[in-house]
Design a protein around this motif. Structure first.
Motif, PDB file in Angstrom:
ATOM      1  N   MET A 287       4.962  -7.645  -6.339  1.00 38.92           N
ATOM      2  CA  MET A 287       3.831  -8.158  -7.101  1.00 38.92           C
ATOM      3  C   MET A 287       4.123  -9.589  -7.564  1.00 38.92           C
ATOM      4  O   MET A 287       3.273 -10.474  -7.466  1.00 38.92           O
TER       5      MET A 287
ATOM      6  N   LEU B 234       0.819  -1.207   0.000  1.00 38.97           N
ATOM      7  CA  LEU B 234       0.000   0.000   0.000  1.00 38.97           C
ATOM      8  C   LEU B 234       0.860   1.268   0.000  1.00 38.97           C
ATOM      9  O   LEU B 234       0.371   2.331  -0.322  1.00 38.97           O
TER      10      LEU B 234
ATOM     11  N   GLY C  47       4.660  -0.337  -3.183  1.00 37.69           N
ATOM     12  CA  GLY C  47       4.556  -1.561  -3.974  1.00 37.69           C
ATOM     13  C   GLY C  47       5.463  -1.506  -5.193  1.00 37.69           C
ATOM     14  O   GLY C  47       5.637  -0.460  -5.800  1.00 37.69           O
ATOM     15  N   ASN C  48       6.070  -2.611  -5.528  1.00 33.06           N
ATOM     16  CA  ASN C  48       6.842  -2.652  -6.768  1.00 33.06           C
ATOM     17  C   ASN C  48       6.672  -4.011  -7.448  1.00 33.06           C
ATOM     18  O   ASN C  48       5.984  -4.893  -6.946  1.00 33.06           O
ATOM     19  N   ASP C  49       7.312  -4.137  -8.583  1.00 32.21           N
ATOM     20  CA  ASP C  49       7.110  -5.324  -9.397  1.00 32.21           C
ATOM     21  C   ASP C  49       7.600  -6.603  -8.733  1.00 32.21           C
ATOM     22  O   ASP C  49       6.997  -7.659  -8.912  1.00 32.21           O
TER      23      ASP C  49
END
Lengths: 320, 320, 320, 320, 320
Positions: free
Chosen positions: C176, C168, C171-173
């Motif tokens: 994810m 929240l 966030g990053n790849d």
């Protein structure tokens, strides 16, 4: 074309005969396998009427594409199944349609399958010197149908792992299209498997189920479990593909956000500055600032201050 | 307008008669079909009171748009069904409403269908010299209702395959709107089919079901399966359209991302450079760099270095 | 390699023996544990045939990767389970496959587990001077299987809380991608747990269940509850990760929107103004405005008015 | 305020009386309707104690906002229902709370409804010269409650069709907010209807259900069907709104993509070109190209070539 | 620390005693309440062994965080519940863990709750001169547990309405994060409530349920309904929050689209025009257009025509 194979108990051998040659009453050890793969609808009806098979069975048997189903009337049982005939899940041409009507002595089959290898596996083996047990043939066909899905599903697991890696790092439109095709095919398969699973689930719970005539409860439970596992696997793979699509969407959205951030920061800082330098590039005859000896340096300083202020503003807002 | 067809066993022929002419007691071989398609509510009530039909049946029968339902009172059974009256699923005008009340000798029907071809198929055939069996008429109507969905669903399969290809390659707003219409229609149909499926599912499991008066269990199972398949097909197509929408969203998002990447890279590199050239386009009287003999070349080199640095930065960040 | 441990009631001790040495009839107090972890398929079949175990059990036992299942034939019960062998949920190599066939006196086990610590826990303890109770071993294995999931799920709770905070705010790849891996693993585990939960749920409700031979109902209920809780926990964590992905998507979308707002406002105001200053930077010989004494000031005023008008327009449209 | 209406069999008339005037033993033909709409909690308890109603019923009856429920103790039945009191689904103020406790001779009602028209319909009609049948009143109230939803749901169908058209062509934030409100209201209604549907579903399947004291099974089935249809309609509308939101999202995303395409192409081609023209607008004293006679034309040609190259690149990448 | 309260029937009073002082046989009117809130695991086991409580109950009782559960052995019943101990749903620290073992005369409780107010409510009241009825205490605790959720859920309704308004008009990242926290907490609560609902649902349907020893069916139905309503409320709120997130996403997406439209139109029109004015700002010595007397005006006119053409193109494409 009606292909009839008749097991004569007297000679203990299989003979290809014509429908007319078929004895009107079969002796207890006689067996008949009628292959209607290439038969016309008229021929199919002719054969089925020969055995006085109930019209409701006949109607479902001769339909081109009937979903999996089990029904019995008198001594005959209709079993319609669907195997997976294609190489993998990226291209779905059509299912292998397996329509069977059988009793203890007679098997009538119509199998429509564009994959010759699977078709061969689905064909009963009559090389035996002894008369076959019809239910063994049917069992073999059921197992082959289930195996036709299993192979591809097991291969699919690896394929999907690769796809997972690919999508998260260098997803593109072709892969997305491939996933969409997979999902579409898995949905269709899942529906077929639901019907086939239910056929055997019913057989376990219903006391009068026609499959109980030819199979033990252990066999039926085994069939059920096979299709249940296939069904659960297609569910799992389908859902994992859905997760993949959703995750891809989030990742993409995040990347758009990152790019947007860079673009907005660069634009917000430089576009106003470019406007300012544009002002002092105008050729009006009377522009007092231009004549100031320090105008250029004041302007540069002001622009540097503006740029730094912009960066600070972005920093405060938490953009980086 | 009340249209009454009466089969006189004496003359073995069908006669159009008026309500008043109808004998108060029907002989065992007499048959009556009352067509209330164009009857007013008063006329409908008049007819139904004539046969002393229970008020709860009457109330549901005369309602304009009652969802599919089965109910029986005394000797009369109310069967409300809904067929699909439109050409395909892109445009849903209204369902074909089929309201039937029947006993062994009497059929009262009110069919409201804007498609004349389907209406003709839903109309009982009285060309026979023999008195009809009412349940055969009802059976025919049930089968016609199920067929009215099946045709369109089979056609829809091809249409959907095309849509799938189209959306993944050159999706546009009209196609999206079409998909939304399809989904909306499929939802509505699915609800109708749920009710109709449940009518026959109940009939299979309930011992006292009114349909068992006129139909064998095999017939009921056949009706059930027809509607169950239709239901499962609409589910499948609906879900596939949902997948399509989701996949389209992901594809679109991916394309936005790609475009964003190009735009951001071009902007991030050229906008600051444009700012720099703008600086040296200013007309201040005192700009020392402009007077340097190599100023132009130094500036060009610096800008080239800046551009290359930007490219390297994007490369490191993995933008291409 | 076949490893046989035999408890001789005479000497009250466990002895490693070969298959040939195994007495053909076991005395009531004798116990046998046959470890087939490293046995070839031939060796496995040899052992299982020695005890005349039904072919359906044998077939499932020797399969490399059979999903959890319970089946009994004669005195022997087949129990297939799957434990969680990896350190946590970020990397899923393979499950611990636990295949057991047991009777009151004999336990045949084949455990395939790449985690040596878990393998040790899953191995029966034969250090006792007394003959073991086979069902206690089986119970121990069931509990160990359930614990192999529980540990990781409890650790996962903290990990997930952190992930929630991280996503929240920054966030990053990679995160994810981590979430996507977690979700994929949790789905697979969930499927295994569904099968294992169902094994014990069936045992509680079926009167003739083979597990009732060796376990009390209280024990079975305990096993069921253990797996039910695990199943419910994986469901919960999976769903919370889904919520996280969805929330992240919304947050990202919101940030894109904010950035878009800034970019659009800056661009919409300054791009037209830059165009105007560009006009008066052109070098045409005849540009009357340039010759006006107040041209510069009028232009500046006009541009300021334009900028303010733009801001007002955005304000009215509610952009800030 | 306690309003008591008493039907005296002697005078065959309804009389407003006070609680004290109520006879302690009611004759068989006497009827009492006690309206507690404006009664305080104390007054309610006083009345309910007067009839020795079980405390569990009393507790639920006097609660301000109890969800729909059915419970019976001794001769008294508690029926709590909720009607829809608002004009349409765009604004949900509060439900019409209908709390009833009734026996064969006594009806105690507390109806809390901010819509006076609906309140009037929910009020028993005592204009009769004959004593009323309490169960007819209750039936009337049940039907009115169901109708209070039906009207709005039927109107909603049209409203939703319009919304569907609007969203796909010129969706805006207000419509989106309206859809969100609709969805929120439909969810709440759906929950109320689930409870009310279940009350009557239980009544059909339970042999000892308290509703069977006063209603026939046909009536109960009718009530059940009414609420089941309402429930199914709210489900349908809710789901269609969800589809609409999803479709809108896809359409919007597609439009963003289209705009992005235009913006990126224009920017990618013109921003570098603008940089180039900026270069030759610089005022360095030594810029050799500027002195070339064909410099301008060479530059124009180079820029045209660059622009065309950009267009070709976009064409190859399939952007248009 | 073991806190024992003993009701001596002789003196009719409650006495704090030590475990050693507890009589080995309890007279019929004696009552014991043992508070193990601050007891170590050893102390807990010591107490439970004193009453010869079955090991399976003991094991579950002493576990730190056991999900809600009901189990009985001999005369003792284990009831594990979870209350909601936090102020609202924005911050979830931990549940109130309520572990009870009780018989008709003995209550052993261990309550772990970080909220002192709730802890006080969950503590049995021993101020009575009469011996307590243990089941009344248990009932009180069950009701308090249910109330601990209800309060917060009722407050949450308002909070959520505000959130709904806020999100649709001025949603931001903090609100989004708040919604995500709410959703996460509601999921966890929902799981607890599912277990607690099921405990009482089972009690209604099972004939031998241990709760039937101490509670009437009416009480059990009441407990069930309380938890069922709580469960249904958390479901409703969770789903409404999901709708909110989805609606917010659509709204955001729509706004991005609107901004994109403005940005694209402004950029598409002005960026090429700025390029053109840049061309005529170049300082090449030979630029014939610059020498034309009407060059400036022709250029202005051409640019105006270009701008208008752009606007018309956008109009035709339906951008506004």
């Amino acid at each position: 074309m009606i292909l009839i194979n008749f097991f004569e108990p007297e000679t203990s051998s299989w003979q290809p005969i014509s429908l007319a040659q078929l004895p009107s009453v079969l002796s207890a050890d006689a067996r008949v396998w009628i292959n209607l793969n290439d038969a016309s609808i008229d021929e199919q009806q002719q054969v089925l009427q020969r055995f006085a098979i109930a019209p409701t069975l006949v109607e479902d048997f001769i339909r081109e594409r009937h979903p999996p189903k089990l029904e019995a009337q008198d001594n005959f049982t209709l079993l319609v199944m669907r195997g997976y005939a294609d190489i993998d899940f990226s291209e779905y041409i059509s299912s292998a349609q397996v329509n069977l009507i059988y009793s203890k002595q007679v098997l009538v089959s119509r199998i429509d399958c564009h994959n010759p290898q699977l078709l061969a596996q689905l064909t009963p083996n009559i090389d035996s010197k002894h008369g076959a047990i019809i239910s063994d043939w049917v069992k073999q066909i059921i197992i082959t149908v289930s195996a036709s899905y299993l192979e591809k599903l097991i291969n699919f697991e690896d394929e999907q792992s690769e796809l997972e890696d690919a999508m998260l790092h260098r997803g593109n439109d072709e892969q997305m299209a491939l996933i969409m095709r997979y999902r579409s095919v898995l949905r269709k398969i899942n529906r077929n498997l639901t019907y086939q699973k239910d056929i055997f689930a019913d057989a376990i719970y219903e006391e009068q189920n026609p499959l109980l005539r030819n199979f033990t409860e252990t066999e039926l439970r085994d069939f059920y479990e096979k299709f249940e596992r296939l069904h659960s696997m297609t569910d799992l793979y389908y859902d994992q593909l859905s997760d993949l699509v959703q995750g891809y969407l989030s990742t993409t959205s995040h990347q758009i956000n990152e790019r947007m951030k860079v673009l907005t920061m660069v634009s917000t800082i430089f576009i106003p500055l470019t406007f300012i330098v544009g002002i002092y590039g105008m050729n009006f005859i009377n522009m007092p600032e231009l004549q100031m000896n320090n105008g250029y340096f004041i302007t540069l300083a002001a622009m540097a201050a503006g740029g730094v202020a912009g960066l600070i503003w972005f920093k405060i807002r938490g953009w980086w």
